[in-house]
Design a protein around this motif. Structure first.
Motif, PDB file in Angstrom:
ATOM      1  N   LEU A 196       0.822  -1.206   0.000  1.00  0.00           N
ATOM      2  CA  LEU A 196       0.000   0.000   0.000  1.00  0.00           C
ATOM      3  C   LEU A 196       0.863   1.267   0.000  1.00  0.00           C
ATOM      4  O   LEU A 196       0.370   2.367  -0.220  1.00  0.00           O
ATOM      5  CB  LEU A 196      -0.908  -0.021   1.241  1.00  0.00           C
ATOM      6  CG  LEU A 196      -2.214   0.762   1.242  1.00  0.00           C
ATOM      7  CD1 LEU A 196      -3.048   0.464   0.017  1.00  0.00           C
ATOM      8  CD2 LEU A 196      -2.994   0.451   2.507  1.00  0.00           C
ATOM      9  N   PRO A 205      -8.539  -3.241  -4.375  1.00  0.00           N
ATOM     10  CA  PRO A 205      -8.832  -2.038  -3.591  1.00  0.00           C
ATOM     11  C   PRO A 205     -10.241  -2.025  -2.994  1.00  0.00           C
ATOM     12  O   PRO A 205     -11.073  -1.182  -3.308  1.00  0.00           O
ATOM     13  CB  PRO A 205      -8.629  -0.896  -4.592  1.00  0.00           C
ATOM     14  CG  PRO A 205      -8.752  -1.517  -5.929  1.00  0.00           C
ATOM     15  CD  PRO A 205      -8.409  -2.958  -5.804  1.00  0.00           C
ATOM     16  N   VAL A 206     -10.530  -2.994  -2.145  1.00  0.00           N
ATOM     17  CA  VAL A 206     -11.801  -3.055  -1.431  1.00  0.00           C
ATOM     18  C   VAL A 206     -11.449  -3.150   0.048  1.00  0.00           C
ATOM     19  O   VAL A 206     -10.800  -4.101   0.468  1.00  0.00           O
ATOM     20  CB  VAL A 206     -12.624  -4.295  -1.846  1.00  0.00           C
ATOM     21  CG1 VAL A 206     -13.933  -4.356  -1.069  1.00  0.00           C
ATOM     22  CG2 VAL A 206     -12.884  -4.286  -3.349  1.00  0.00           C
ATOM     23  N   PHE A 207     -11.857  -2.131   0.806  1.00  0.00           N
ATOM     24  CA  PHE A 207     -11.419  -2.057   2.202  1.00  0.00           C
ATOM     25  C   PHE A 207     -12.572  -2.209   3.181  1.00  0.00           C
ATOM     26  O   PHE A 207     -12.718  -1.434   4.113  1.00  0.00           O
ATOM     27  CB  PHE A 207     -10.658  -0.751   2.445  1.00  0.00           C
ATOM     28  CG  PHE A 207      -9.329  -0.701   1.744  1.00  0.00           C
ATOM     29  CD1 PHE A 207      -9.243  -0.396   0.391  1.00  0.00           C
ATOM     30  CD2 PHE A 207      -8.159  -0.972   2.428  1.00  0.00           C
ATOM     31  CE1 PHE A 207      -8.020  -0.359  -0.259  1.00  0.00           C
ATOM     32  CE2 PHE A 207      -6.919  -0.931   1.789  1.00  0.00           C
ATOM     33  CZ  PHE A 207      -6.860  -0.627   0.441  1.00  0.00           C
ATOM     34  N   GLY A 261     -17.200  -1.723   7.568  1.00  0.00           N
ATOM     35  CA  GLY A 261     -16.201  -0.782   7.062  1.00  0.00           C
ATOM     36  C   GLY A 261     -15.186  -0.402   8.126  1.00  0.00           C
ATOM     37  O   GLY A 261     -14.238   0.319   7.866  1.00  0.00           O
ATOM     38  N   ILE A 277     -12.291  -1.343   9.823  1.00  0.00           N
ATOM     39  CA  ILE A 277     -11.204  -2.323   9.770  1.00  0.00           C
ATOM     40  C   ILE A 277      -9.877  -1.673  10.154  1.00  0.00           C
ATOM     41  O   ILE A 277      -9.731  -0.458  10.104  1.00  0.00           O
ATOM     42  CB  ILE A 277     -11.057  -2.954   8.351  1.00  0.00           C
ATOM     43  CG1 ILE A 277     -10.617  -1.900   7.330  1.00  0.00           C
ATOM     44  CG2 ILE A 277     -12.346  -3.646   7.926  1.00  0.00           C
ATOM     45  CD1 ILE A 277     -10.151  -2.482   6.007  1.00  0.00           C
ATOM     46  N   ILE A 297      -5.761  -1.766   9.372  1.00  0.00           N
ATOM     47  CA  ILE A 297      -4.739  -2.277   8.459  1.00  0.00           C
ATOM     48  C   ILE A 297      -3.562  -2.744   9.323  1.00  0.00           C
ATOM     49  O   ILE A 297      -2.941  -1.956  10.019  1.00  0.00           O
ATOM     50  CB  ILE A 297      -4.263  -1.182   7.469  1.00  0.00           C
ATOM     51  CG1 ILE A 297      -5.443  -0.640   6.640  1.00  0.00           C
ATOM     52  CG2 ILE A 297      -3.147  -1.711   6.562  1.00  0.00           C
ATOM     53  CD1 ILE A 297      -6.012  -1.601   5.619  1.00  0.00           C
ATOM     54  N   ARG A 330       1.660  -0.998   4.974  1.00  0.00           N
ATOM     55  CA  ARG A 330       2.023   0.417   4.901  1.00  0.00           C
ATOM     56  C   ARG A 330       3.522   0.611   5.150  1.00  0.00           C
ATOM     57  O   ARG A 330       4.003   1.735   5.208  1.00  0.00           O
ATOM     58  CB  ARG A 330       1.247   1.221   5.963  1.00  0.00           C
ATOM     59  CG  ARG A 330      -0.172   1.516   5.646  1.00  0.00           C
ATOM     60  CD  ARG A 330      -0.300   2.552   4.527  1.00  0.00           C
ATOM     61  NE  ARG A 330      -0.328   3.930   5.015  1.00  0.00           N
ATOM     62  CZ  ARG A 330       0.638   4.807   4.827  1.00  0.00           C
ATOM     63  NH1 ARG A 330       1.728   4.469   4.194  1.00  0.00           N
ATOM     64  NH2 ARG A 330       0.525   6.028   5.275  1.00  0.00           N
TER      65      ARG A 330
END
Ligand SMILES: Nc1nc2c(ncn2[C@@H]2O[C@H](COP(=O)(O)OP(=O)(O)OP(=O)(O)O)[C@@H](O)[C@H]2O)c(=O)[nH]1
Ligand SMILES: [Mg+2]
Ligand SMILES: [Zn+2]
Lengths: 259, 125
Positions: free
Chosen positions: B47, B96-98, B106, B108, B110, B114
């Motif tokens: 990412l 790209p679905v988060f 929604g 979430i 990470i 990163r």
């Protein structure tokens, strides 16, 4: 006003790659002999830790001064400067504003913004054709030339680019990405990091919708696919249609920061 | 999932390569003379706004006049792993679905992806 010469490249030319005198005792660190005949020395540092540290310092300073900092990002030409002009129009003088604008080599944006009456610091990134983002140390220098005690809201117009600015914390309180209806609907899924890192998205130039085949629902769907629940403000910076909820959002965010 | 193309954001990768060289140079023990750094081991999350090929390209150019001359930049790419705050499912994000793979929440976290970290340097014996 002009500030220049913060470009990383210049920094590099002046910086000699000698070992600094004040490093921590590295000889005692973790060293391992690899099978390949090399000696491995553990480093474990974030590549951008210098920027991150400076960003934390900026954040402390802004907090102390009671300044709310908004970092506005987008592709080139999505309408950041126009949006800022109209936003300042709406919230000044009720809210005391200042602007830092990063522009690769012109003063055009700053000249436009000065007309709003807000103090403007223009950052030109130098002769190499420009840096692709504003880093925390640049913001620190620029903020130093502003009277922060007389500022409630500092808006930073970042360099037009959807990739790099997402990686560089500048010490801001909120990040906003501007997308315009003349760009592809799928920008959010092509640049997911930017859309994830932002606290709000603006879908600009909606006055042009009647002339385009743009699918605005799809654009909003993609934004939410990458960042569920993020507020999306559909507006026209040109006509100011739809600008109200955006202004209210800024005010709401600012009041949340107040001690 | 990543956007940059070789050439397009070269400047960005230049700046990052510069930081890598500084940190790596800084990590050479003070008591070692004339060291040859063979490898710089880097972790780059998928990412992160960095294109590995561009980064290696920039690194090779600017390492020339530094103690890292000739060193190889070894990039380990790290998957994007997320965890749902509601149902605690953990999964690897490949598109790209988060939102949660299982319950669609929604909310979430990470967990990785990163990174832009220098893990270690390797010096010739
Ligand atoms: N029709 C229409 N045009 C707009 C709108 N907002 C901006 N524009 C136009 O889009 C062009 C670019 O706008 P700017 O505000 O300079 O965009 P920017 O994002 O600041 O551009 P850079 O700083 O160069 O990245 C200008 O010609 C603006 O007049 C809008 O809401 N509707
Ligand atoms: Mg502009
Ligand atoms: Zn879930």
């Amino acid at each position: 006003m002009q500030i220049s010469g913060f470009n990383n490249f210049k920094y590099c030319h002046h910086h000699e790659f000698h070992k600094p005198h004040h490093t921590h005792a590295k000889t005692g660190g973790h060293v391992e002999v690899k099978k390949s005949g090399t000696r491995e020395i553990k480093v474990v540092r974030r590549v951008l830790d210098v920027n991150e540290k400076m960003a934390r310092q900026n954040r402390e300073l802004f907090k102390e001064k009671g300044v709310f900092v908004l970092n506005v990002m987008s592709s080139p030409g999505s309408g950041k400067t126009t949006l800022l002009e109209k936003t300042l129009d709406e919230i000044m003088p009720e809210i005391k504003c200042a602007v830092i604008v990063g522009d690769i080599c012109t003063t055009n944006d700053a000249d436009r913004l000065v007309k709003t009456g807000a103090p403007v610091v223009q950052i030109n990134t130098d002769e190499f054709g420009g840096d692709c983002h504003l880093a925390a140390h640049v913001i620190e220098k620029s903020a130093g030339s502003l009277d922060l005690d007389a500022v409630d809201l500092l808006i930073v117009e970042n360099i037009g680019n959807l990739v790099c600015p997402a990686e560089f914390d500048i010490g801001e309180d909120a990040r906003v990405v501007v997308l315009s209806v003349t760009e592809g609907e799928d920008k959010p899924v092509k640049y997911p990091l930017m859309f994830r890192e932002c606290d709000a998205a603006i879908l600009n130039k909606t006055d042009l919708l009647p002339y385009l085949d743009y699918d605005r629902e799809l654009a909003v769907k993609y934004i939410h696919q990458v960042h569920p629940d993020i507020p999306v403000f559909e507006l026209s910076a040109k006509t100011k249609e739809g600008i109200g909820p955006w202004i209210d959002w800024i005010k709401g965010m600012m009041s949340r920061k107040k001690p | 999932m990543r956007a940059g193309v070789l050439g397009e954001f070269i400047l960005h990768e230049m700046g990052i390569a510069m930081q890598i060289i500084e940190i790596a140079t800084d990590s050479i023990p003070d008591d070692m003379e004339n060291v040859i750094v063979e490898r710089v081991n880097l972790k780059v999350g998928k990412l992160a706004a960095v294109v590995p090929d561009s980064l290696r390209f920039c690194f090779d150019i600017i390492a020339k006049d530094t103690p890292l001359k000739g060193a190889k930049l070894v990039i380990k790419e790290i998957d994007v792993v997320a965890r749902c705050n509601d149902c605690h499912t953990e999964w690897t994000i490949t598109e790209p679905v988060f939102s949660c793979k299982k319950c669609k929440s929604g909310s979430i976290e990470i967990l990785s992806g990163r990174e832009l970290d220098i893990d270690s340097i390797e010096i010739a014996e």
